[in-house]
Design a protein around this motif. Structure first.
Motif, PDB file in Angstrom:
ATOM      1  N   SER A 147     -46.031  91.132 -62.455  1.00 55.27           N
ATOM      2  CA  SER A 147     -47.538  91.058 -62.267  1.00 55.27           C
ATOM      3  C   SER A 147     -48.086  91.672 -63.573  1.00 55.27           C
ATOM      4  O   SER A 147     -49.209  90.940 -63.924  1.00 55.27           O
ATOM      5  CB  SER A 147     -47.859  91.938 -61.203  1.00 55.27           C
ATOM      6  OG  SER A 147     -47.626  91.285 -59.879  1.00 55.27           O
ATOM      7  N   LEU A 148     -47.656  92.606 -64.034  1.00 52.21           N
ATOM      8  CA  LEU A 148     -48.116  93.086 -65.347  1.00 52.21           C
ATOM      9  C   LEU A 148     -48.136  92.010 -66.421  1.00 52.21           C
ATOM     10  O   LEU A 148     -48.980  91.793 -67.271  1.00 52.21           O
ATOM     11  CB  LEU A 148     -47.521  94.225 -66.022  1.00 52.21           C
ATOM     12  CG  LEU A 148     -47.493  95.645 -65.092  1.00 52.21           C
ATOM     13  CD1 LEU A 148     -46.674  96.530 -65.521  1.00 52.21           C
ATOM     14  CD2 LEU A 148     -49.019  96.045 -65.357  1.00 52.21           C
ATOM     15  N   ARG A 149     -47.237  91.349 -66.579  1.00 51.42           N
ATOM     16  CA  ARG A 149     -47.079  90.171 -67.380  1.00 51.42           C
ATOM     17  C   ARG A 149     -47.954  88.880 -66.996  1.00 51.42           C
ATOM     18  O   ARG A 149     -48.758  88.613 -67.855  1.00 51.42           O
ATOM     19  CB  ARG A 149     -45.511  89.530 -67.268  1.00 51.42           C
ATOM     20  CG  ARG A 149     -45.529  88.203 -68.342  1.00 51.42           C
ATOM     21  CD  ARG A 149     -44.283  87.515 -68.128  1.00 51.42           C
ATOM     22  NE  ARG A 149     -44.405  86.186 -69.183  1.00 51.42           N
ATOM     23  CZ  ARG A 149     -43.476  85.598 -68.959  1.00 51.42           C
ATOM     24  NH1 ARG A 149     -42.239  85.757 -68.675  1.00 51.42           N
ATOM     25  NH2 ARG A 149     -43.445  84.542 -69.992  1.00 51.42           N
ATOM     26  N   ASP A 150     -48.006  88.566 -65.862  1.00 53.25           N
ATOM     27  CA  ASP A 150     -48.801  87.470 -65.220  1.00 53.25           C
ATOM     28  C   ASP A 150     -50.352  88.058 -65.577  1.00 53.25           C
ATOM     29  O   ASP A 150     -51.320  87.097 -66.015  1.00 53.25           O
ATOM     30  CB  ASP A 150     -48.596  87.265 -63.983  1.00 53.25           C
ATOM     31  CG  ASP A 150     -49.064  85.890 -63.423  1.00 53.25           C
ATOM     32  OD1 ASP A 150     -49.252  85.060 -64.386  1.00 53.25           O
ATOM     33  OD2 ASP A 150     -49.681  85.796 -62.417  1.00 53.25           O
ATOM     34  N   ILE A 151     -50.778  89.079 -65.107  1.00 54.24           N
ATOM     35  CA  ILE A 151     -52.047  89.661 -64.956  1.00 54.24           C
ATOM     36  C   ILE A 151     -52.402  89.672 -66.611  1.00 54.24           C
ATOM     37  O   ILE A 151     -53.856  89.321 -66.864  1.00 54.24           O
ATOM     38  CB  ILE A 151     -52.423  91.144 -64.428  1.00 54.24           C
ATOM     39  CG1 ILE A 151     -52.131  90.692 -62.937  1.00 54.24           C
ATOM     40  CG2 ILE A 151     -53.667  91.416 -64.794  1.00 54.24           C
ATOM     41  CD1 ILE A 151     -52.139  92.147 -62.292  1.00 54.24           C
ATOM     42  N   SER A 152     -51.742  90.409 -67.471  1.00 58.44           N
ATOM     43  CA  SER A 152     -52.283  90.385 -68.688  1.00 58.44           C
ATOM     44  C   SER A 152     -52.378  89.080 -69.339  1.00 58.44           C
ATOM     45  O   SER A 152     -53.111  88.797 -70.552  1.00 58.44           O
ATOM     46  CB  SER A 152     -51.169  91.399 -69.596  1.00 58.44           C
ATOM     47  OG  SER A 152     -49.830  90.771 -69.808  1.00 58.44           O
ATOM     48  N   TYR A 153     -51.442  88.162 -69.161  1.00 61.14           N
ATOM     49  CA  TYR A 153     -51.375  86.874 -69.526  1.00 61.14           C
ATOM     50  C   TYR A 153     -52.667  85.963 -69.584  1.00 61.14           C
ATOM     51  O   TYR A 153     -53.399  85.537 -70.525  1.00 61.14           O
ATOM     52  CB  TYR A 153     -50.320  85.763 -69.300  1.00 61.14           C
ATOM     53  CG  TYR A 153     -50.406  84.671 -70.039  1.00 61.14           C
ATOM     54  CD1 TYR A 153     -49.939  84.163 -71.002  1.00 61.14           C
ATOM     55  CD2 TYR A 153     -50.868  83.417 -68.998  1.00 61.14           C
ATOM     56  CE1 TYR A 153     -49.661  82.994 -71.691  1.00 61.14           C
ATOM     57  CE2 TYR A 153     -51.039  82.027 -69.680  1.00 61.14           C
ATOM     58  CZ  TYR A 153     -50.338  81.861 -70.834  1.00 61.14           C
ATOM     59  OH  TYR A 153     -50.348  80.551 -71.470  1.00 61.14           O
ATOM     60  N   TRP A 154     -53.189  85.999 -68.156  1.00 64.00           N
ATOM     61  CA  TRP A 154     -54.354  85.050 -67.924  1.00 64.00           C
ATOM     62  C   TRP A 154     -55.691  86.144 -68.419  1.00 64.00           C
ATOM     63  O   TRP A 154     -56.694  85.662 -68.668  1.00 64.00           O
ATOM     64  CB  TRP A 154     -54.605  85.027 -66.477  1.00 64.00           C
ATOM     65  CG  TRP A 154     -53.407  83.805 -66.271  1.00 64.00           C
ATOM     66  CD1 TRP A 154     -52.469  83.903 -65.399  1.00 64.00           C
ATOM     67  CD2 TRP A 154     -53.419  82.368 -66.400  1.00 64.00           C
ATOM     68  NE1 TRP A 154     -51.629  82.854 -65.316  1.00 64.00           N
ATOM     69  CE2 TRP A 154     -52.114  81.954 -66.024  1.00 64.00           C
ATOM     70  CE3 TRP A 154     -54.440  81.739 -67.299  1.00 64.00           C
ATOM     71  CZ2 TRP A 154     -52.063  80.509 -66.035  1.00 64.00           C
ATOM     72  CZ3 TRP A 154     -54.231  80.289 -67.529  1.00 64.00           C
ATOM     73  CH2 TRP A 154     -53.039  79.807 -66.797  1.00 64.00           C
ATOM     74  N   GLY A 155     -55.354  87.480 -68.449  1.00 65.40           N
ATOM     75  CA  GLY A 155     -56.719  88.363 -68.778  1.00 65.40           C
ATOM     76  C   GLY A 155     -56.907  88.281 -70.193  1.00 65.40           C
ATOM     77  O   GLY A 155     -57.973  88.781 -70.604  1.00 65.40           O
ATOM     78  N   MET A 156     -56.003  87.560 -71.014  1.00 65.69           N
ATOM     79  CA  MET A 156     -56.382  87.460 -72.306  1.00 65.69           C
ATOM     80  C   MET A 156     -57.417  86.150 -72.648  1.00 65.69           C
ATOM     81  O   MET A 156     -58.068  86.292 -73.677  1.00 65.69           O
ATOM     82  CB  MET A 156     -55.099  87.111 -73.168  1.00 65.69           C
ATOM     83  CG  MET A 156     -53.869  88.119 -73.208  1.00 65.69           C
ATOM     84  SD  MET A 156     -52.449  87.424 -74.209  1.00 65.69           S
ATOM     85  CE  MET A 156     -53.148  87.824 -75.687  1.00 65.69           C
ATOM     86  N   ILE A 157     -57.606  85.302 -71.663  1.00 62.62           N
ATOM     87  CA  ILE A 157     -58.588  84.364 -71.983  1.00 62.62           C
ATOM     88  C   ILE A 157     -59.827  84.941 -72.162  1.00 62.62           C
ATOM     89  O   ILE A 157     -60.673  84.263 -73.258  1.00 62.62           O
ATOM     90  CB  ILE A 157     -58.435  83.193 -70.592  1.00 62.62           C
ATOM     91  CG1 ILE A 157     -57.215  82.543 -70.495  1.00 62.62           C
ATOM     92  CG2 ILE A 157     -59.571  82.239 -70.861  1.00 62.62           C
ATOM     93  CD1 ILE A 157     -56.956  81.717 -69.498  1.00 62.62           C
ATOM     94  N   PRO A 158     -60.483  85.687 -71.401  1.00 57.70           N
ATOM     95  CA  PRO A 158     -61.829  86.288 -71.871  1.00 57.70           C
ATOM     96  C   PRO A 158     -61.743  87.104 -73.208  1.00 57.70           C
ATOM     97  O   PRO A 158     -62.851  87.276 -73.665  1.00 57.70           O
ATOM     98  CB  PRO A 158     -62.275  86.922 -70.618  1.00 57.70           C
ATOM     99  CG  PRO A 158     -61.048  87.344 -69.976  1.00 57.70           C
ATOM    100  CD  PRO A 158     -60.263  86.191 -69.962  1.00 57.70           C
ATOM    101  N   ALA A 159     -60.819  87.381 -73.400  1.00 51.28           N
ATOM    102  CA  ALA A 159     -60.651  88.274 -74.566  1.00 51.28           C
ATOM    103  C   ALA A 159     -60.443  87.267 -76.002  1.00 51.28           C
ATOM    104  O   ALA A 159     -60.901  87.642 -76.999  1.00 51.28           O
ATOM    105  CB  ALA A 159     -59.439  89.211 -74.630  1.00 51.28           C
ATOM    106  N   LEU A 160     -60.228  85.886 -75.554  1.00 51.77           N
ATOM    107  CA  LEU A 160     -60.158  85.135 -76.767  1.00 51.77           C
ATOM    108  C   LEU A 160     -61.431  84.442 -77.254  1.00 51.77           C
ATOM    109  O   LEU A 160     -61.780  83.804 -77.885  1.00 51.77           O
ATOM    110  CB  LEU A 160     -59.022  84.018 -76.456  1.00 51.77           C
ATOM    111  CG  LEU A 160     -57.542  84.522 -76.292  1.00 51.77           C
ATOM    112  CD1 LEU A 160     -56.801  83.320 -76.025  1.00 51.77           C
ATOM    113  CD2 LEU A 160     -57.236  85.087 -77.714  1.00 51.77           C
TER     114      LEU A 160
END
Length: 508
Positions: A147-160
């Motif tokens: 979950s930490l991997r999955d959440i951080s992956y998709w969470g990067m989109i608004p950071a990009l």
């Protein structure tokens, strides 16, 4: 020199380097393969191989215990995901907010995946009680780090990027490789398991050695792709994020989720879709093995899904330039409804089944990407409405919903396997009309109802779209610049009502 330019709608668009985009895209290749291995093939492994060395009656009980535990564990962990999102949101390292979790989440979850596909190193055949206790502990830890991997992956989109179209590009890249990873596993799982079973033991079929090898291969792919993201990407900084670095405690995170009405409606629509989708894909192997009596043809399911994803993922941003994503979502759901009707009525006809599967898989990318983008755009909606920007917490909702779907898929698969006698060495010749009818109800008719409900929720309750989001970003940037919205200060009730009224006006 800055890596960002201002877009026409006032957002910030990152001049993404090709290497970074490739690195980001690679991440979901292993992540999606990992998810499919866990949500679909782990239970196939449990029902068909894990307890093959024990008495059939005891095996049925143990299968029931394991599948029930998986459902309970995954549902319990659903409530942990927003806390994990809050943890990520409050991470502050020189490597950024998200990359450390790609590194550690990818490593630990991959190692533990190989462990559970090994039957806990054969412990299942030595002490079943100890096996179950250690299995629960291992599965919980595995799920948390995945979950930490999955959440951080998709969470990067608004950071990009804060631009809705630019976000769709990154989402398309992730969805494109995710389709390869998820559906590629469907294509290769039986050949891999059969090959390594034969090579390592000399036996035909799908044995323990083959499933252990499968777990190791998926785990290695998971580590490689997670580390590609960890070392190959770098999040940007813009005005929206710079003024929203303090993300509060977990209670504030939960409050922010429940106050974001658009997030909740998108989540409900996606949840209904996710449950229906995984409930069906989780038992398609049973359709070919026990109903059509042609297990070898099952690999074509993965080919159809893979080709559909490869075509539709890169097409999505192109289509979305001309067609509102709301329309794409409705068209996709309509295609799935037709597919379910065909599968339910003609489950014994191979030709019609393949036609239905084409209609089932083609719209999947349209539906999933629309849901992801709607959830992503609800970040600014929530920031404008509540004065708090919760990136990872908000985007933890989608993995949380996938977990619910995956948990129920595990339960449904295990239930059907036991109730219809589709366990161990059973064959299509052992199936009765009652067995097949039970399968059809669980695999096609119940999911059809859920798909219809998902479509209705999206049509009548989800308001946020591209135009609404662009207007929200402009207004949010203006209010942040003027100091009207402060990071730790929620807006007044009058302002909230004004935003809600504005949303209604934009969708009329």
């Amino acid at each position: 020199m800055s890596n960002e330019t201002t877009t026409a709608d006032g957002g910030v668009r990152k001049k993404g380097k090709l290497g970074q985009r490739i690195a980001y895209a690679c991440g979901n290749l292993g992540q999606a393969a990992f998810y499919n291995a866990m949500s679909t093939y782990f239970i196939v492994y449990v029902t068909g191989c894990l307890f093959s060395g024990v008495d059939k009656a005891l095996a049925a009980k143990l299968i029931g215990v394991i599948t029930s535990l998986v459902v309970i564990i995954r549902i319990a962990e659903i409530f942990i995901d927003p806390l994990l999102g809050n943890l990520i949101d409050n991470t502050n390292t020189k490597w950024g907010r998200f990359r450390p979790w790609q590194f550690f989440g990818g490593l630990i979850s991959a190692v533990l995946l190989a462990v559970i596909f090994s039957g806990m190193f054969g412990l299942v055949n030595v002490n079943t009680t100890l096996f179950i206790v250690l299995f629960v502990i291992t599965f919980v830890v595995l799920d948390v780090f995945y979950s930490l991997r999955d959440i951080s992956y998709w969470g990067m989109i608004p950071a990009l990027s804060s631009d809705s179209h630019e976000r769709s590009t990154y989402t398309a890249l992730g969805s494109f490789t995710g389709s390869i990873g998820y559906n590629g596993i469907t294509v290769v799982v039986i050949p891999i398991v059969s090959y390594f079973t034969w090579t390592l033991t000399g036996a035909k079929g799908e044995g323990q050695a083959g499933w252990t090898s499968f777990g190791i291969i998926v785990g290695l792919l998971g580590i490689l792709t997670a580390w590609t993201v960890a070392f190959g990407t770098k999040e940007s900084t813009n005005a929206l994020r710079a003024k929203a670095q303090k993300n509060g405690n977990p209670l504030e995170a939960f409050k922010a989720l429940f106050q974001n009405d658009q997030l909740l409606w998108v989540a409900l629509s996606y949840l209904l879709y996710a449950i229906a989708n995984v409930a069906t894909t989780g038992v398609l192997l049973f359709l070919f093995k026990f109903v059509l009596d042609n297990q070898a043809a099952y690999s074509m399911t993965g080919v159809i899904a893979l080709v559909s994803g490869l075509i539709m993922a890169p097409l999505y941003p192109i289509l979305n330039k001309r067609i509102p994503r709301r329309v794409l979502y409705i068209v996709g759901m309509t295609s799935m409804i037709v597919a379910y009707i065909l599968l339910g009525l003609f489950s014994t006809n191979m030709t019609v089944v393949f036609i239905a599967l084409v209609l089932f898989y083609i719209p999947g990318t349209l539906i999933q990407m629309t849901a992801i983008l709607s959830l992503t755009d609800s970040i600014e909606y929530g920031q404008l409405k509540n004065g708090k920007r919760n990136e990872a917490v908000t985007l933890s909702v989608r993995p949380m919903l996938d977990k619910i779907g995956g948990a129920l898929s595990n339960g449904i698969t295990g239930f059907i396997a036991v109730a219809a006698g589709m366990t161990g060495n059973a064959t299509a010749a052992d199936m009765t009309p009652s067995n097949i009818h039970t399968f059809e109800i669980c695999a096609f008719y119940v999911p059809l109802i859920l798909i219809v409900l998902s479509l209705l929720v999206f049509m009548f309750k989800v308001k946020i779209d591209e135009k609404m989001h662009a207007k929200i970003v402009k207004e949010l940037e203006a209010k942040l610049a003027s100091g009207e919205i402060v990071d730790d200060e929620a807006q007044t009730a009058e302002t909230v009502e004004a935003i809600d009224e504005e949303a209604k006006t934009l969708t009329e």
